[in-house]
Each structure stands twice: as C-alpha cells, then as structure tokens.
Scaffold this motif. Structure first.
Motif, PDB file in Angstrom:
ATOM      1  N   GLY A  59      10.746 -19.102 -27.311  1.00  0.00           N
ATOM      2  CA  GLY A  59      12.032 -18.699 -26.272  1.00  0.00           C
ATOM      3  C   GLY A  59      12.846 -17.886 -27.196  1.00  0.00           C
ATOM      4  O   GLY A  59      13.908 -17.644 -26.725  1.00  0.00           O
ATOM      5  N   ARG A  60      12.242 -17.307 -28.122  1.00  0.00           N
ATOM      6  CA  ARG A  60      13.061 -16.548 -29.207  1.00  0.00           C
ATOM      7  C   ARG A  60      12.970 -14.885 -28.466  1.00  0.00           C
ATOM      8  O   ARG A  60      11.907 -14.429 -27.905  1.00  0.00           O
ATOM      9  CB  ARG A  60      12.529 -16.437 -30.450  1.00  0.00           C
ATOM     10  N   LEU A  61      14.122 -14.410 -28.321  1.00  0.00           N
ATOM     11  CA  LEU A  61      14.283 -12.974 -27.824  1.00  0.00           C
ATOM     12  C   LEU A  61      14.481 -12.033 -29.142  1.00  0.00           C
ATOM     13  O   LEU A  61      15.105 -11.877 -29.771  1.00  0.00           O
ATOM     14  CB  LEU A  61      15.575 -12.885 -26.955  1.00  0.00           C
ATOM     15  N   ASP A  62      13.346 -11.011 -28.774  1.00  0.00           N
ATOM     16  CA  ASP A  62      13.339  -9.835 -29.696  1.00  0.00           C
ATOM     17  C   ASP A  62      13.887  -8.657 -28.789  1.00  0.00           C
ATOM     18  O   ASP A  62      13.331  -8.191 -27.963  1.00  0.00           O
ATOM     19  CB  ASP A  62      12.017  -9.292 -30.488  1.00  0.00           C
ATOM     20  N   MET A  63      15.301  -7.990 -28.972  1.00  0.00           N
ATOM     21  CA  MET A  63      15.804  -7.242 -27.962  1.00  0.00           C
ATOM     22  C   MET A  63      16.464  -5.931 -28.607  1.00  0.00           C
ATOM     23  O   MET A  63      16.675  -5.962 -29.846  1.00  0.00           O
ATOM     24  CB  MET A  63      17.101  -7.576 -27.185  1.00  0.00           C
ATOM     25  N   ARG A  64      16.545  -4.960 -27.804  1.00  0.00           N
ATOM     26  CA  ARG A  64      17.124  -3.897 -28.335  1.00  0.00           C
ATOM     27  C   ARG A  64      18.305  -3.529 -27.160  1.00  0.00           C
ATOM     28  O   ARG A  64      17.999  -3.816 -25.907  1.00  0.00           O
ATOM     29  CB  ARG A  64      16.387  -2.556 -28.201  1.00  0.00           C
ATOM     30  N   TYR A  65      19.581  -3.089 -27.330  1.00  0.00           N
ATOM     31  CA  TYR A  65      20.478  -2.951 -26.382  1.00  0.00           C
ATOM     32  C   TYR A  65      21.152  -1.678 -26.551  1.00  0.00           C
ATOM     33  O   TYR A  65      21.233  -1.117 -27.863  1.00  0.00           O
ATOM     34  CB  TYR A  65      21.539  -4.059 -26.711  1.00  0.00           C
ATOM     35  N   HIS A  66      21.886  -1.154 -25.703  1.00  0.00           N
ATOM     36  CA  HIS A  66      22.602   0.048 -25.799  1.00  0.00           C
ATOM     37  C   HIS A  66      23.934  -0.384 -24.938  1.00  0.00           C
ATOM     38  O   HIS A  66      23.785  -0.836 -23.741  1.00  0.00           O
ATOM     39  CB  HIS A  66      22.074   1.321 -25.478  1.00  0.00           C
ATOM     40  N   HIS A  67      24.974   0.418 -25.134  1.00  0.00           N
ATOM     41  CA  HIS A  67      26.310   0.427 -24.301  1.00  0.00           C
ATOM     42  C   HIS A  67      27.241   1.497 -24.562  1.00  0.00           C
ATOM     43  O   HIS A  67      27.144   1.960 -25.652  1.00  0.00           O
ATOM     44  CB  HIS A  67      27.107  -1.071 -24.290  1.00  0.00           C
ATOM     45  N   LEU A  68      27.985   1.438 -23.751  1.00  0.00           N
ATOM     46  CA  LEU A  68      29.384   2.610 -23.505  1.00  0.00           C
ATOM     47  C   LEU A  68      30.320   1.548 -23.769  1.00  0.00           C
ATOM     48  O   LEU A  68      30.744   0.639 -23.224  1.00  0.00           O
ATOM     49  CB  LEU A  68      29.286   3.356 -22.368  1.00  0.00           C
ATOM     50  N   ASN A  69      31.055   1.933 -24.816  1.00  0.00           N
ATOM     51  CA  ASN A  69      32.329   0.962 -25.095  1.00  0.00           C
ATOM     52  C   ASN A  69      33.618   1.694 -24.629  1.00  0.00           C
ATOM     53  O   ASN A  69      33.490   2.924 -24.142  1.00  0.00           O
ATOM     54  CB  ASN A  69      32.450   0.799 -26.558  1.00  0.00           C
ATOM     55  N   ASP A  70      34.603   1.204 -24.737  1.00  0.00           N
ATOM     56  CA  ASP A  70      36.089   1.653 -24.216  1.00  0.00           C
ATOM     57  C   ASP A  70      36.608   2.803 -24.878  1.00  0.00           C
ATOM     58  O   ASP A  70      37.598   3.434 -24.497  1.00  0.00           O
ATOM     59  CB  ASP A  70      37.116   0.400 -24.061  1.00  0.00           C
ATOM     60  N   GLN A  71      36.008   3.172 -25.832  1.00  0.00           N
ATOM     61  CA  GLN A  71      36.229   4.441 -26.694  1.00  0.00           C
ATOM     62  C   GLN A  71      35.513   5.652 -26.453  1.00  0.00           C
ATOM     63  O   GLN A  71      35.552   6.573 -27.101  1.00  0.00           O
ATOM     64  CB  GLN A  71      36.139   4.049 -28.156  1.00  0.00           C
ATOM     65  N   GLY A  72      34.560   5.426 -25.454  1.00  0.00           N
ATOM     66  CA  GLY A  72      33.690   6.535 -24.947  1.00  0.00           C
ATOM     67  C   GLY A  72      32.234   6.736 -25.809  1.00  0.00           C
ATOM     68  O   GLY A  72      31.604   7.480 -25.759  1.00  0.00           O
ATOM     69  N   VAL A  80      18.013 -10.491 -32.533  1.00  0.00           N
ATOM     70  CA  VAL A  80      17.050 -11.547 -32.552  1.00  0.00           C
ATOM     71  C   VAL A  80      17.927 -12.681 -31.905  1.00  0.00           C
ATOM     72  O   VAL A  80      18.947 -13.042 -32.490  1.00  0.00           O
ATOM     73  CB  VAL A  80      16.378 -11.747 -33.480  1.00  0.00           C
ATOM     74  N   SER A  81      17.638 -13.290 -30.733  1.00  0.00           N
ATOM     75  CA  SER A  81      18.184 -14.520 -30.169  1.00  0.00           C
ATOM     76  C   SER A  81      17.382 -15.685 -30.175  1.00  0.00           C
ATOM     77  O   SER A  81      16.240 -15.708 -29.890  1.00  0.00           O
ATOM     78  CB  SER A  81      18.892 -14.189 -28.620  1.00  0.00           C
ATOM     79  N   ILE A  82      18.038 -16.906 -30.805  1.00  0.00           N
ATOM     80  CA  ILE A  82      17.359 -18.046 -30.887  1.00  0.00           C
ATOM     81  C   ILE A  82      18.026 -18.970 -29.904  1.00  0.00           C
ATOM     82  O   ILE A  82      19.142 -19.418 -30.057  1.00  0.00           O
ATOM     83  CB  ILE A  82      17.240 -18.643 -32.327  1.00  0.00           C
ATOM     84  N   SER A  83      17.112 -19.599 -28.940  1.00  0.00           N
ATOM     85  CA  SER A  83      17.847 -20.587 -27.842  1.00  0.00           C
ATOM     86  C   SER A  83      18.139 -21.959 -28.248  1.00  0.00           C
ATOM     87  O   SER A  83      17.504 -22.501 -29.279  1.00  0.00           O
ATOM     88  CB  SER A  83      16.950 -20.264 -26.619  1.00  0.00           C
ATOM     89  N   GLU A  84      19.349 -22.501 -27.646  1.00  0.00           N
ATOM     90  CA  GLU A  84      19.273 -23.826 -28.021  1.00  0.00           C
ATOM     91  C   GLU A  84      19.954 -24.391 -26.597  1.00  0.00           C
ATOM     92  O   GLU A  84      20.570 -23.669 -25.880  1.00  0.00           O
ATOM     93  CB  GLU A  84      20.518 -23.927 -28.889  1.00  0.00           C
ATOM     94  N   VAL A  85      19.097 -25.712 -26.209  1.00  0.00           N
ATOM     95  CA  VAL A  85      19.731 -26.160 -25.000  1.00  0.00           C
ATOM     96  C   VAL A  85      20.772 -27.126 -25.316  1.00  0.00           C
ATOM     97  O   VAL A  85      20.997 -28.055 -26.239  1.00  0.00           O
ATOM     98  CB  VAL A  85      18.764 -27.221 -24.383  1.00  0.00           C
ATOM     99  N   MET A  86      21.900 -26.846 -24.549  1.00  0.00           N
ATOM    100  CA  MET A  86      23.160 -27.590 -25.199  1.00  0.00           C
ATOM    101  C   MET A  86      23.161 -29.144 -24.274  1.00  0.00           C
ATOM    102  O   MET A  86      22.484 -29.177 -23.101  1.00  0.00           O
ATOM    103  CB  MET A  86      24.607 -27.043 -24.558  1.00  0.00           C
TER     104      MET A  86
END
Length: 120
Positions: A59-72, A80-86
């Motif tokens: 359930g571990r995620l290996d990711m790449r991301y991109h975004h445009l922020n409010d500064q342009g 890397v995201s490790i999951s947990e069930v609350m």
C-alpha cells in the motif's frame, strides 16, 4: 495494506512542514486502476496539480507530482506515502517528499481521507 483502493477517495492535508505548499484548504481527488494511482489537487496556495503514483504490495505509494501555485510558479516533486487505517476506518498517509524544482528541499506531510457525507 495490499487491498487498499483509493479510487474515488478524497483527502485533505492535515500537516505539512513550512517549506511545503499544500495546506488545509488543499483537496486531493484520487483515482486508481490496479497499482496505478493518479490524483488531481487544488485549493489554498495550489491553483491546480496532478500526481502519478505506483502502489506496491504493502500500500506504499511512490509518486511524482507537479502543480501551479498561486505565485504562478510550476513546482515539481517526488513523494513516498505510507498508509495507515485510522480507528474510524478512514485512511491517513504519512508522506516524505522532496522538491525537484526550486530549492530542492524536503519535508514531511500528512493527508487524511475526507469522510463521505451522508445523503439527506
């Protein structure tokens, strides 16, 4: 968490280090097909963003991301995201990330599944 399915789930940021741009107003809308996970995200300092991840058998995620922020600025990173069930059954992800643009700094964040609202 080999049977984790994120398709249709929405997450909100609940914690981030100061050099991160995602905040409590940022919502992530996930899709999943097999072990391929994608999401669109926006809100707060994020105008629009996308992520692409591969989920391993734990359930571990290996990711790449991109975004445009409010500064342009167009920002790119990896995470890397490790999951947990609350206790209430919702998912929480503990994330370790690094910018691949800008100062290339790194940090930690936490996102939690947004509970579905009941109809009525």
């Amino acid at each position: 968490m080999p049977n984790t399915n994120l398709d249709g789930k929405t997450f909100r940021s609940v914690a981030n280090t100061p050099n991160g741009e995602v905040g409590a107003e940022t919502l992530f809308r996930y899709r999943q097909s097999g072990n391929i996970v994608t999401a669109e995200y926006s809100g707060g300092a994020i105008v629009t963003g996308h992520l692409l991840a591969v989920m391993d058998e734990h359930g571990r995620l290996d990711m790449r991301y991109h975004h445009l922020n409010d500064q342009g600025e167009l920002m790119v990173g990896r995470c890397v995201s490790i999951s947990e069930v609350m206790p209430d059954g919702r998912l929480r992800f503990h994330e370790t990330w690094q910018w691949l643009t800008g100062d290339r700094s790194s940090g930690h964040s936490t996102i939690e599944e947004v509970a579905e609202r009941s109809a009525g």
